[in-house]
Design a protein around this motif. Structure first.
Motif, PDB file in Angstrom:
ATOM      1  N   GLU A 229     -39.173 -33.575  15.438  1.00  0.00           N
ATOM      2  CA  GLU A 229     -37.987 -32.719  15.392  1.00  0.00           C
ATOM      3  C   GLU A 229     -37.854 -31.947  16.710  1.00  0.00           C
ATOM      4  N   ASN A 230     -36.632 -31.557  16.991  1.00  0.00           N
ATOM      5  CA  ASN A 230     -36.314 -30.721  18.155  1.00  0.00           C
ATOM      6  C   ASN A 230     -36.453 -31.444  19.489  1.00  0.00           C
ATOM      7  N   VAL A 231     -36.632 -32.781  19.481  1.00  0.00           N
ATOM      8  CA  VAL A 231     -36.651 -33.470  20.769  1.00  0.00           C
ATOM      9  C   VAL A 231     -35.256 -33.388  21.380  1.00  0.00           C
ATOM     10  N   ALA A 232     -35.192 -33.545  22.682  1.00  0.00           N
ATOM     11  CA  ALA A 232     -33.914 -33.417  23.378  1.00  0.00           C
ATOM     12  C   ALA A 232     -32.938 -34.484  22.913  1.00  0.00           C
ATOM     13  N   VAL A 233     -31.682 -34.104  22.842  1.00  0.00           N
ATOM     14  CA  VAL A 233     -30.627 -35.062  22.496  1.00  0.00           C
ATOM     15  C   VAL A 233     -30.586 -36.144  23.577  1.00  0.00           C
ATOM     16  N   GLY A 234     -30.510 -37.394  23.153  1.00  0.00           N
ATOM     17  CA  GLY A 234     -30.515 -38.502  24.109  1.00  0.00           C
ATOM     18  C   GLY A 234     -31.885 -39.100  24.348  1.00  0.00           C
ATOM     19  N   THR A 235     -32.907 -38.603  23.613  1.00  0.00           N
ATOM     20  CA  THR A 235     -34.247 -39.160  23.755  1.00  0.00           C
ATOM     21  C   THR A 235     -34.266 -40.596  23.213  1.00  0.00           C
ATOM     22  N   THR A 236     -34.823 -41.521  24.005  1.00  0.00           N
ATOM     23  CA  THR A 236     -34.874 -42.927  23.596  1.00  0.00           C
ATOM     24  C   THR A 236     -35.917 -43.125  22.507  1.00  0.00           C
ATOM     25  N   VAL A 237     -35.485 -43.732  21.399  1.00  0.00           N
ATOM     26  CA  VAL A 237     -36.386 -44.071  20.306  1.00  0.00           C
ATOM     27  C   VAL A 237     -36.915 -45.489  20.500  1.00  0.00           C
ATOM     28  N   ARG A 238     -36.002 -46.410  20.840  1.00  0.00           N
ATOM     29  CA  ARG A 238     -36.394 -47.799  21.138  1.00  0.00           C
ATOM     30  C   ARG A 238     -35.225 -48.479  21.832  1.00  0.00           C
ATOM     31  N   GLN A 239     -35.556 -49.436  22.722  1.00  0.00           N
ATOM     32  CA  GLN A 239     -34.517 -50.231  23.366  1.00  0.00           C
ATOM     33  C   GLN A 239     -34.718 -51.694  22.982  1.00  0.00           C
ATOM     34  N   TYR A 240     -33.623 -52.284  22.458  1.00  0.00           N
ATOM     35  CA  TYR A 240     -33.677 -53.691  22.065  1.00  0.00           C
ATOM     36  C   TYR A 240     -33.093 -54.572  23.168  1.00  0.00           C
ATOM     37  N   THR A 241     -33.645 -55.792  23.263  1.00  0.00           N
ATOM     38  CA  THR A 241     -33.123 -56.786  24.205  1.00  0.00           C
ATOM     39  C   THR A 241     -32.794 -58.056  23.430  1.00  0.00           C
ATOM     40  N   ALA A 242     -31.824 -58.813  23.917  1.00  0.00           N
ATOM     41  CA  ALA A 242     -31.404 -60.040  23.250  1.00  0.00           C
ATOM     42  C   ALA A 242     -30.998 -61.070  24.290  1.00  0.00           C
ATOM     43  N   THR A 243     -31.090 -62.344  23.898  1.00  0.00           N
ATOM     44  CA  THR A 243     -30.677 -63.444  24.779  1.00  0.00           C
ATOM     45  C   THR A 243     -29.628 -64.290  24.060  1.00  0.00           C
ATOM     46  N   ASP A 244     -28.799 -64.996  24.857  1.00  0.00           N
ATOM     47  CA  ASP A 244     -27.768 -65.883  24.312  1.00  0.00           C
ATOM     48  C   ASP A 244     -27.654 -67.088  25.234  1.00  0.00           C
ATOM     49  N   VAL A 245     -27.908 -68.270  24.683  1.00  0.00           N
ATOM     50  CA  VAL A 245     -27.895 -69.484  25.520  1.00  0.00           C
ATOM     51  C   VAL A 245     -26.509 -69.754  26.084  1.00  0.00           C
ATOM     52  N   ASN A 246     -25.486 -69.204  25.444  1.00  0.00           N
ATOM     53  CA  ASN A 246     -24.128 -69.404  25.941  1.00  0.00           C
ATOM     54  C   ASN A 246     -23.738 -68.376  26.996  1.00  0.00           C
TER      55      ASN A 246
END
Length: 609
Positions: A229-246
């Motif tokens: 709680e109380n972490v700064a607004v905008g703190t990254t929780v997780r970043q997802y990555t994805a690929t697309d063959v097209n």
């Protein structure tokens, strides 16, 4: 002359001239069809001919439209008429009223149906998914039937759920746009039916080119993550990555369970970053809201997608208590050690419900109750002590045992009139000649006051009550000196005069003392203060008081003794006279009681009998 002789013609019997005969009926017949028209002859004059047939399923007889002849028909959509069956239909015609009748046989032979033919399948075609929209014809089936039967088309796709349909014309059209499809092709099984025979399947292979493939999230996570709680607004929780063959643009989105999780978390649509969206206060969340299930979806431009879930647990953190204000004030009077100053009502709060807060101060003059915050004097605080100020500033600390907040308490202390002026003696005696000059100082009767002289409470004024002197002869200076205020030549020689002095401070507290002025009988005596001689016994009013009380007690005692003697003497003589000749022993006994101290003066002696 030629004579002719006619022989009457013999009448012909009723006959069905069109029967017997046979009829070939195709087994794929579906319409009501006339099989045979009944023709008859030999009708007797005046007769009416009616025809009928025996009961045979799927066949019936009625008058042929537009004529008077009867016809044999097959029903529309007959059932069970299959090759190589044969059906014998007996047709009977009857003339009335002659009653002539005739019957003949119509044989119906079922002929085998000739199946239709699919002319242009099997075949293979290619379809571009990026250019093929809904309602586009991708292929037209060509089929024929030697009997000219109505043909019906049917298609079944493998895999199922294909975006195609076939029409009566044989045209195969798309039911939806192929853009965004993930299937690379279909085998379309084609069937044709002439209502009797279904032909197929014949396979039409459809290859879909430029097929869009769904994007793939490459860093899916199965374990929960924690956010304090109380972490700064905008703190990254997780970043997802994805690929697309097209290739192409990918867009991220998220849903939250419970839905309130969308208040605290968000995902950046272009980068896949899950971050905090607002300040999180653990204490205000319900138990269910403290764990948020985030479903993350990535989509390509063809609306194909991949999803994953992320469980986020919100963690409680120790939070500092806080004062609602930075400064507090109290106003009180000077007082002794432990005296209450008041409660500033700090009303400090701690977001952590389980925390216990305590108050403290480093101020030496003030003690703060650790629980309530109430203030009291650590030691006596006396404004009459030189150097003591009327304001105390104390730093106040509130703590939950680990974290703190501070505020300032200012105590304003009022100087009060807590000391009464006091004369050094209860009474003073001065001796002076009645010739003493005006302004002559007779001596000091100065009073003292514990309040500082710099305050109104420590300023002493004096008053003299000279009513017994009959004039305003004497005065007291501001410093407490008794002096001759007016000529005293009118005061008698050898006389003693008494007056009362009052010392009063600025708070109207006061003390009094008696002043005795002795005018000596000779005029040569100079003024003298009470330090010249000692007071006589009766010059001290306190001696007069207790002496008077002692005299009253003595007088009451003497009166009681006299009463006892008078009362006793009367009764003694009375009994001596009455009982002299008798009951001597009884009298002696009673006299003995008197002598022994058992006599009760209020008791009346028994009357003589």
């Amino acid at each position: 002359m030629l004579a002719l002789q006619f022989t009457p013609e013999t009448p012909q019997p009723l006959a069905i001239t069109s029967l017997p005969t046979a009829y070939d009926l195709p087994e794929d017949t579906i319409a009501e069809t006339l099989l045979h028209t009944v023709v008859y002859s030999g009708v007797t004059a005046g007769d009416t001919v009616t025809c009928s047939m025996n009961t045979v399923a799927n066949f019936f007889m009625k008058i042929v439209s537009g004529s008077t002849n009867y016809g044999v028909y097959v029903n529309a959509n007959p059932t069970g008429l299959t090759y190589p069956n044969r059906y014998d239909i007996t047709v009977t015609c009857t003339g009335a009223p002659s009653g002539s009748t005739v019957s003949q046989i119509l044989q119906v032979h079922m002929t085998k149906n000739t199946p239709p033919t699919i002319n242009n399948v099997p075949a293979s075609i290619s379809v571009d998914s990026t250019t093929t929209g809904s309602g586009v014809t991708i292929f037209t089936i060509s089929a024929s039937d030697t009997e000219g039967d109505q043909l019906y088309f049917e298609i079944i796709c493998d895999p199922t759920g294909c975006p195609f349909e076939v029409f009566a014309s044989g045209a195969i059209l798309t039911t939806a746009s192929l853009e965004g499809t993930t299937v690379g092709g279909y085998d379309i099984n084609v069937y044709v039916n002439d209502s009797r025979t279904k032909v197929g399947p014949k396979v039409l292979s459809v290859t879909i080119t430029n097929v869009n493939s769904a994007p793939t999230i490459t860093n899916k996570l199965t374990t929960p993550v924690s956010v304090s709680e109380n972490v700064a607004v905008g703190t990254t929780v997780r970043q997802y990555t994805a690929t697309d063959v097209n290739g192409g643009t990918l867009t991220y989105s998220a849903t939250y369970n419970p839905t309130s999780g969308g208040t605290y978390f968000s995902i950046l649509s272009t980068s896949g970053v899950v971050q905090t969206a607002s300040s999180i206060n653990y204490e205000t969340l319900t138990v269910a809201e403290r764990t948020v299930l985030i479903t993350v979806t990535v989509r390509d431009t063809g609306a194909l997608s991949d999803t994953t879930t992320l469980t986020v647990s919100i963690i409680d953190q120790n939070e500092a208590p806080a004062f609602p204000k930075t400064t507090y004030t109290l106003v009180t009077d000077e007082a002794g050690a432990g005296a209450s100053i008041g409660n500033p009502n700090f009303q400090a709060t701690d977001p952590d419900a389980s925390s216990t807060i305590t108050y403290s101060t480093t101020c030496t003059e003030v003690t703060i109750d650790s629980s309530t915050g109430a203030a009291s004097f650590t030691s006596a605080y006396d404004m009459d002590v030189a150097g003591t100020t009327g304001s105390i500033t104390c730093p106040i600390t509130v703590s939950d045992g680990a974290l703190t907040d501070t505020a300032t308490l200012t105590v304003t202390v009022n100087n009060i009139n807590d000391n009464t002026p006091t004369f050094g003696q209860a009474s003073y005696t001065f001796t002076t000649a009645n010739t003493a000059a005006v302004g002559t100082t007779l001596g000091s009767v100065a009073a003292t006051d514990g309040d500082l002289s710099t305050s109104s409470f420590g300023t002493i004024t004096y008053e003299l009550n000279q009513l017994t002197l009959g004039g305003d002869y004497f005065g007291i200076t501001t410093t407490g000196n008794l002096y001759v205020k007016a000529a005293i030549t009118s005061l008698s020689l050898g006389a003693t005069y008494t007056m009362t002095a009052t010392a009063r401070d600025g708070g109207l507290l006061s003390d009094t003392a008696d002043i005795t002025i002795i005018i000596p009988s000779t005029t040569t005596t100079t003024a003298a203060t009470t330090t010249d001689r000692s007071k006589t016994f009766f010059e001290d009013p306190r001696n007069i008081a207790w002496f008077t009380a002692a005299m009253v007690v003595l007088a009451l005692t003497i009166g009681l003794i006299l009463y006892m003697c008078i009362r006793y003497g009367f009764h003694f003589k009375k009994y001596q006279k009455t009982y002299r000749s008798r009951r001597v022993d009884q009298d002696r006994e009673r006299l003995g009681e008197f002598v022994e101290g058992k006599w009760k003066p209020w008791k009346v002696w028994d009357k003589p009998r």
